[in-house]
Design a protein around this motif. Structure first.
Motif, PDB file in Angstrom:
ATOM      1  N   SER A 166       5.921-105.298 -28.815  1.00  0.00           N
ATOM      2  CA  SER A 166       5.710-106.484 -29.658  1.00  0.00           C
ATOM      3  C   SER A 166       7.025-107.053 -30.200  1.00  0.00           C
ATOM      4  N   GLU A 167       7.959-106.156 -30.552  1.00  0.00           N
ATOM      5  CA  GLU A 167       9.231-106.625 -31.115  1.00  0.00           C
ATOM      6  C   GLU A 167      10.020-107.406 -30.059  1.00  0.00           C
ATOM      7  N   ASN A 232      11.052 -94.288 -32.523  1.00  0.00           N
ATOM      8  CA  ASN A 232      10.561 -95.466 -31.789  1.00  0.00           C
ATOM      9  C   ASN A 232      11.487 -96.663 -32.009  1.00  0.00           C
ATOM     10  N   LYS A 233      11.977 -96.811 -33.238  1.00  0.00           N
ATOM     11  CA  LYS A 233      12.850 -97.966 -33.517  1.00  0.00           C
ATOM     12  C   LYS A 233      14.204 -97.777 -32.844  1.00  0.00           C
ATOM     13  N   GLU A 236      13.709 -98.736 -29.432  1.00  0.00           N
ATOM     14  CA  GLU A 236      13.557-100.187 -29.294  1.00  0.00           C
ATOM     15  C   GLU A 236      14.900-100.921 -29.382  1.00  0.00           C
TER      16      GLU A 236
END
Ligand code: NAD
Ligand code: MG
Length: 398
Positions: A166-167, A232-233, A236
């Protein structure tokens, strides 16, 4: 000349058929949502291949519903069950990792949705790129493990990559129509996960059931734990570097607990563009399937007046040290991110099994990273070896 063009146009319209999609990781959170979009739009899409890891009963149920040409199960031990169920329906079946790679290269596949979890996404994604298939990329681990390698493969292939995360979908939407020379920064939002307000002491004793309670998103178990650690970040940030080709120091994470602003792009004139929506993967999945075209009604409308406040804060890297692994991996380069990914997969599985504590996830990764041999320019065989060795080492220290 004019007439010829006109005839060609008519022929194009006449032969227009739905886009053929291979959904690998079809039984998971992204996979099932992708199949829902496909089945709601038979005029646009058809699922010709579906594949899963081990959950053969779920795969059979999806095959009965969506009637693909081929269903693949990665676990070869489940093959006979799949064959017995689908042969009478005239659906082809196959099993194993090579079968998965062959499946995404078929003539009746135009686009591959990579919705498998972890390292398992790498080989089929490489096969699909070599075969010139477009990729709707959910499996961020592929770019974490082998970003440079994949980028070089893509340069030699006609395949295009459309982000599903989504990001990254938000950033892709914000970059549309912009000159990339004017981009100052990519700002990736993070919910902060279930432990945003927990103390360090509470986090040390967190159980899997606590970490699996994501405040905003409903996702598979592995990415939910990665969200709780903020690994997760970190992934990302690495994913954004390779997808959009910006330097690591132009990409930052900001905590946004409401998960309404999906990410932002800051420009050199000071403007910041953002994409907003409910925390629902249907929109980014549909946007990727449509190659950046909007699908009306893809997700429920956001009523912005329902939100009295949208808040942003700096991430706490003392509490969430995994976030620092993005810069660490990009600084070290080579096979470092492959090591981090492998150690993280082992540590997350051990945490879910109750074998290690929450904070041991980070220490397992960092110890594995320091122990593994460094390879500056890894090729495919190096990724396979690094992944295996890092898994073995991480398992041994657990
Ligand atoms: P999930 O655990 O719900 O589903 C994983 C799928 O992969 C299942 O279909 C499983 O059968 C399949 N699989 C597992 N091992 C396999 C193997 N060895 N070979 C083939 N298939 C295998 O996971 P998910 O939440 O849907 O996430 C999938 C990917 O999408 C991950 O990389 C994740 O980071 C990414 N992603 C997910 C979300 C989300 O909302 N769920 C959002 C952004 C990105
Ligand atoms: Mg995401």
């Amino acid at each position: 000349m004019f007439l010829v063009n006109f005839v060609v146009e008519i022929q194009k319209t006449m032969v227009k058929t739905p886009k053929n999609i291979a959904v690998i990781g079809a039984t998971g959170s992204i996979g099932t949502q992708t199949l829902e979009i496909i089945s709601s739009h038979p005029e646009l899409y058809r699922a010709t291949v579906i594949a899963a890891g081990r959950r053969v009963d779920d795969l059979i149920a999806l095959a009965r519903k969506h009637r693909p040409a081929l269903a693949v199960i990665a676990d070869v031990n489940k093959y006979s069950v799949l064959l017995d169920a689908l042969e009478p329906l005239g659906i082809e079946t196959a099993a194993g990792e090579q079968a998965l790679c062959d499946a995404v290269c078929r003539d009746d596949v135009d686009m591959v949705v990579t919705a498998t979890v972890g390292y398992s996404g790498l080989a089929p994604t490489i096969a699909a790129i070599k075969a010139g298939k477009d990729i709707a990329l959910a499996n961020k681990e592929t770019l974490v493990v082998a970003g440079q390698y994949i980028t070089e493969l893509l340069a030699k292939s006609k395949s295009r990559v459309f982000p599903v995360d989504s990001e990254h979908s938000a950033i892709y939407q914000c970059l549309d129509g912009e000159d990339r020379a004017n981009v100052k920064k990519l700002i990736i939002t993070a919910s902060g996960g279930p432990f945003r307000k927990w103390t360090a002491e509470q986090m040390a004793n967190a159980k899997a059931s606590d970490a699996l309670k994501h405040p905003n998103w409903s996702m598979g178990a592995k990415i939910t734990i990665d969200s709780a650690t903020m690994m997760n970040k970190a992934f990302e940030i690495i994913e954004a570097k390779w997808l959009f080709g910006f330097d690591g120091d132009q990409i930052e994470a900001v905590v946004h607990p409401q998960s309404i602003v999906h990410s932002m792009v800051e420009f050199t004139d000071g403007a910041i563009k953002a994409q907003l929506g409910l925390p629902d993967m249907k929109l980014p999945i549909a946007y990727a399937l449509g190659e950046g075209k909007r699908l009306p009604g893809a997700e429920k409308p956001l009523r912005i007046s329902d939100y009295a406040a949208l808040t942003f804060e700096r991430p706490d890297i003392e509490k969430f040290p995994c976030l620092t692994l993005a810069q660490e991996a990009m600084r070290r380069g080579g096979n470092s991110a492959c090591v981090i990914n492998a150690a993280n997969e082992i540590a997350v599985a051990a945490f879910l099994d109750g074998k290690i504590g929450f904070n041991d996830i980070y220490s397992t990764i960092i110890r594995t990273l320091d122990a593994m041999p460094y390879i500056e320019t890894p090729g495919y065989a190096d990724f396979v070896a690094t992944n295996n060795e890092a898994r073995m080492f991480a398992t041994s220290i657990i």
